[in-house]
Design a protein around this motif. Sequence first.
Motif, PDB file in Angstrom:
ATOM      1  N   PRO A  89     -22.795   3.910 -12.295  1.00 45.10           N
ATOM      2  CA  PRO A  89     -22.653   2.525 -11.939  1.00 45.10           C
ATOM      3  C   PRO A  89     -21.329   2.120 -11.338  1.00 45.10           C
ATOM      4  O   PRO A  89     -20.332   2.805 -11.479  1.00 45.10           O
ATOM      5  CB  PRO A  89     -23.226   1.704 -13.153  1.00 45.10           C
ATOM      6  N   PRO A  90     -21.414   0.945 -10.633  1.00 44.96           N
ATOM      7  CA  PRO A  90     -19.874   0.474 -10.079  1.00 44.96           C
ATOM      8  C   PRO A  90     -18.958   0.263 -11.058  1.00 44.96           C
ATOM      9  O   PRO A  90     -19.226  -0.478 -12.177  1.00 44.96           O
ATOM     10  CB  PRO A  90     -20.467  -0.525  -9.159  1.00 44.96           C
ATOM     11  N   SER A  91     -17.655   0.554 -10.802  1.00 43.91           N
ATOM     12  CA  SER A  91     -16.383   0.104 -11.598  1.00 43.91           C
ATOM     13  C   SER A  91     -15.762  -0.609 -10.500  1.00 43.91           C
ATOM     14  O   SER A  91     -15.978  -0.672  -9.455  1.00 43.91           O
ATOM     15  CB  SER A  91     -15.851   1.273 -12.343  1.00 43.91           C
ATOM     16  N   VAL A  92     -14.287  -0.585 -10.979  1.00 43.57           N
ATOM     17  CA  VAL A  92     -13.186  -0.998 -10.185  1.00 43.57           C
ATOM     18  C   VAL A  92     -12.164   0.056  -9.890  1.00 43.57           C
ATOM     19  O   VAL A  92     -11.841   0.566 -10.797  1.00 43.57           O
ATOM     20  CB  VAL A  92     -12.597  -2.346 -10.468  1.00 43.57           C
ATOM     21  N   ALA A  93     -11.945   0.309  -8.653  1.00 43.78           N
ATOM     22  CA  ALA A  93     -10.904   1.390  -8.115  1.00 43.78           C
ATOM     23  C   ALA A  93     -10.363   1.037  -6.789  1.00 43.78           C
ATOM     24  O   ALA A  93     -10.949   0.459  -6.065  1.00 43.78           O
ATOM     25  CB  ALA A  93     -11.326   2.874  -8.197  1.00 43.78           C
ATOM     26  N   PRO A  94      -9.070   1.520  -6.620  1.00 43.51           N
ATOM     27  CA  PRO A  94      -8.364   1.327  -5.336  1.00 43.51           C
ATOM     28  C   PRO A  94      -9.113   2.151  -4.464  1.00 43.51           C
ATOM     29  O   PRO A  94      -9.697   3.268  -4.730  1.00 43.51           O
ATOM     30  CB  PRO A  94      -6.913   1.812  -5.674  1.00 43.51           C
ATOM     31  N   THR A  95      -8.970   1.952  -2.998  1.00 44.51           N
ATOM     32  CA  THR A  95      -9.322   2.918  -2.065  1.00 44.51           C
ATOM     33  C   THR A  95      -7.956   3.671  -1.499  1.00 44.51           C
ATOM     34  O   THR A  95      -7.648   4.515  -1.966  1.00 44.51           O
ATOM     35  CB  THR A  95     -10.017   2.257  -0.837  1.00 44.51           C
ATOM     36  N   ASN A  96      -7.427   3.161  -0.390  1.00 40.38           N
ATOM     37  CA  ASN A  96      -6.066   3.639   0.167  1.00 40.38           C
ATOM     38  C   ASN A  96      -5.086   2.604  -0.037  1.00 40.38           C
ATOM     39  O   ASN A  96      -4.872   1.607   0.242  1.00 40.38           O
ATOM     40  CB  ASN A  96      -6.152   3.964   1.598  1.00 40.38           C
ATOM     41  N   LEU A  97      -4.461   3.199  -1.469  1.00 47.20           N
ATOM     42  CA  LEU A  97      -3.422   2.178  -2.017  1.00 47.20           C
ATOM     43  C   LEU A  97      -1.959   2.411  -1.805  1.00 47.20           C
ATOM     44  O   LEU A  97      -1.858   3.851  -1.968  1.00 47.20           O
ATOM     45  CB  LEU A  97      -3.505   2.194  -3.440  1.00 47.20           C
ATOM     46  N   PHE A  98      -1.086   1.732  -0.969  1.00 50.84           N
ATOM     47  CA  PHE A  98       0.068   2.223  -0.741  1.00 50.84           C
ATOM     48  C   PHE A  98       1.219   1.074  -0.460  1.00 50.84           C
ATOM     49  O   PHE A  98       0.821  -0.030  -0.539  1.00 50.84           O
ATOM     50  CB  PHE A  98       0.016   3.216   0.694  1.00 50.84           C
ATOM     51  N   LEU A  99       2.373   1.528  -0.812  1.00 51.56           N
ATOM     52  CA  LEU A  99       3.475   0.706  -0.562  1.00 51.56           C
ATOM     53  C   LEU A  99       3.778   0.433   1.092  1.00 51.56           C
ATOM     54  O   LEU A  99       3.995   1.527   1.646  1.00 51.56           O
ATOM     55  CB  LEU A  99       4.867   0.987  -1.323  1.00 51.56           C
ATOM     56  N   ALA A 100       3.593  -0.846   1.550  1.00 48.54           N
ATOM     57  CA  ALA A 100       4.079  -0.723   3.008  1.00 48.54           C
ATOM     58  C   ALA A 100       5.287  -0.043   3.411  1.00 48.54           C
ATOM     59  O   ALA A 100       6.296  -0.327   2.783  1.00 48.54           O
ATOM     60  CB  ALA A 100       4.145  -2.314   3.521  1.00 48.54           C
ATOM     61  N   PRO A 101       5.206   1.028   4.366  1.00 47.86           N
ATOM     62  CA  PRO A 101       6.480   1.916   4.714  1.00 47.86           C
ATOM     63  C   PRO A 101       7.389   0.991   5.369  1.00 47.86           C
ATOM     64  O   PRO A 101       7.076   0.166   6.328  1.00 47.86           O
ATOM     65  CB  PRO A 101       5.759   2.841   5.521  1.00 47.86           C
ATOM     66  N   GLY A 102       8.605   1.615   5.254  1.00 47.39           N
ATOM     67  CA  GLY A 102       9.712   0.928   5.874  1.00 47.39           C
ATOM     68  C   GLY A 102      10.048   1.720   7.244  1.00 47.39           C
ATOM     69  O   GLY A 102       9.305   2.497   7.597  1.00 47.39           O
ATOM     70  N   ALA A 103      11.205   1.365   7.784  1.00 46.30           N
ATOM     71  CA  ALA A 103      11.511   2.214   9.092  1.00 46.30           C
ATOM     72  C   ALA A 103      12.296   3.224   9.083  1.00 46.30           C
ATOM     73  O   ALA A 103      12.676   4.055  10.174  1.00 46.30           O
ATOM     74  CB  ALA A 103      12.224   0.945  10.022  1.00 46.30           C
ATOM     75  N   ARG A 104      13.026   3.473   7.855  1.00 45.56           N
ATOM     76  CA  ARG A 104      14.029   4.716   7.524  1.00 45.56           C
ATOM     77  C   ARG A 104      13.303   5.843   6.945  1.00 45.56           C
ATOM     78  O   ARG A 104      12.583   5.767   6.257  1.00 45.56           O
ATOM     79  CB  ARG A 104      15.177   4.100   6.807  1.00 45.56           C
ATOM     80  N   ASP A 105      13.830   7.098   7.335  1.00 48.68           N
ATOM     81  CA  ASP A 105      13.240   8.287   6.906  1.00 48.68           C
ATOM     82  C   ASP A 105      13.989   8.554   5.444  1.00 48.68           C
ATOM     83  O   ASP A 105      14.902   8.008   5.030  1.00 48.68           O
ATOM     84  CB  ASP A 105      13.372   9.290   7.781  1.00 48.68           C
TER      85      ASP A 105
END
Length: 452
Positions: free
Chosen positions: A340-356
Motif C-alpha cells: 500500500p502507499p507510503s511516503v518517499a522521495p522521487t528524485n531528491l537533490f540539492l540544486a547544483p551550483g556552477a563550480r566543479d
Amino acid sequence: MSGSAEELLGLLDRLVAQARAGEGLEAYAVDETETTVTAHGGEVESLSSARTRGVGVRIIDGGRVGYAWTADLSEAALAETLAAARENATVGTPDDANRLADPGAVVPLEGLYDPAFAATAPGDKVDLALRLEAAARAADPRVAGVDTARYGDGDATVAIASTAGIRDAYRRCDAYVLVEVLAEADGATTSAYGLDLARVPTALDVEAAAAEAAERALRLLGGRKPPSGRLPIVMDPFAAASLLGVVAGALSAEAVQKGRSLFAGKVGERVGSEAVTLVDDGRLEGGPASRPFDGEGTPSGRTTLIADGVLQGWLHNVYTATKDGTRSTGNASRAGYASPPSVAPTNLFLAPGARDQAALIAQAGDGFYCQQVLGVHSGANPISGDFSVGAAGVMIRGGELAEPVREATIAGTIPEILDGLVAVGSDLRFLPFGGGMGGASLLIDGMTLAGA
C-alpha cells in the motif's frame, strides 16, 4: 517484455466496476521484467531475467482501509483478492484521513520509455557485463581484481484505476552498469565502485564506469588514520547522496506526524545556509525515479522542500496531506503491487551550483575529501540529527588532494552540516538504487574528522 498498458487498465476496470455503494476501491497493477548479468573471470557468472506481474486492491469503507494483493491475474484470483481486501477493511481502525486520491491532470513524460530498449538482444547485455569487467581489470596494473561487474535493466508498466475517477498508466525502461574493483599495493587493498545509468543499454558507457571505479580505488591506496581535528570537508557525489538519504527521512510528512523528524515545527524557519536548496522532482528528465503520477495516481511534480536555507514543507501522500489540511505533493510510494502507499522521495537533490569539484577542493584549502561513508544507516539519526559515520578519502593540502586516509570518522549533526554548507558542485548525478537520491560535490565548513 512488459505487458501493455491497455491490457492492465482493462483488468483494473473490471475490478473497479465491482465496487459497492459507498465503498472506495483502488486497483494498482505492475508488470515488470528485470534482467541482471554478472561477469567474473571473463565469463558470465550469472544471468537472470524475471517477470513480475500482480495487482494490489485497496478498499476504503467508513474510514477503514483494507489491502490485499495477488500475483495470479485469473478472474477467480482477482475475485478472492477483492474479497480479502474487503474483509481486511472490517478490522481496520477508522480514520477520516483515509481516502482515495482525486483525479488530476496527469501529463505524460516524454522519453520515459524508449522503443530502442526492446531491440537490445540478450547477447548484447551479456557483452556489456563482460566488457565492463575486462575494462576494469585493464585499467591499471594495481587493479588486483573485480569484486562485482554487473549489468542490469528493467522494463515496467504501471497502471492504476479507482472509483474516484483515476485511470492512467505509464511504461518506463532503465539500464545500468555497476562495477567494484579491488586495488592492491604494498600489501594494502582498497575497493571502490563506478557506475553509469541510461534509458537504453546502448547508451551506457562501460569504459567510463570502469575507469571511475579504478581511479577511486587507486586514490585510496596507502591510506592511514588521520589526526583528529575540525576542518572543511568536501564530499564527493556518492557520499553526498548517502547523506541526503538521511535528510530525506526527516522531510517526510509521515515522519513528522509520528514525531520522528528533527525538522518538525520548523516550516518557515532557517534550517541551513543560503546554499541549501533541496528539491524533489518527480518529472526530472532522465531521473531514475521519474514518473507521470505517483502510487495513488496523483500527478508528479517538483517540490522545493528547502529554499535558500528556509524550510518550505514536507513530502506528502493523500493521507498525510489530508491530516495536515493540504495537498499531496505526488510522493505516494509503493515497493510494488504488494505494498500500500507510503511516503518517499522521487528524485531528491540539492540544486547544483556552477563550480566543479576541483574548484570546491581548491576553496577548501586544508581539509578532507570524503570519498566513502560507511554505516550511514546506523550512524546517522534523522530524529536527533546526530551524524557520525566511518569515512575514507584524501586529505586536502593547499587546495589540492594529498595523502589518502582510511579508518576515519566524520562527525557532527545534520543541522550543523546544513548550516555549514558553503557550496554545491555542478557535478550532480543519481544512484540507481535508494529511491532516486542525487548527489553533487559538497563543501562543508567545519566537521570533526578523527582516526577511528
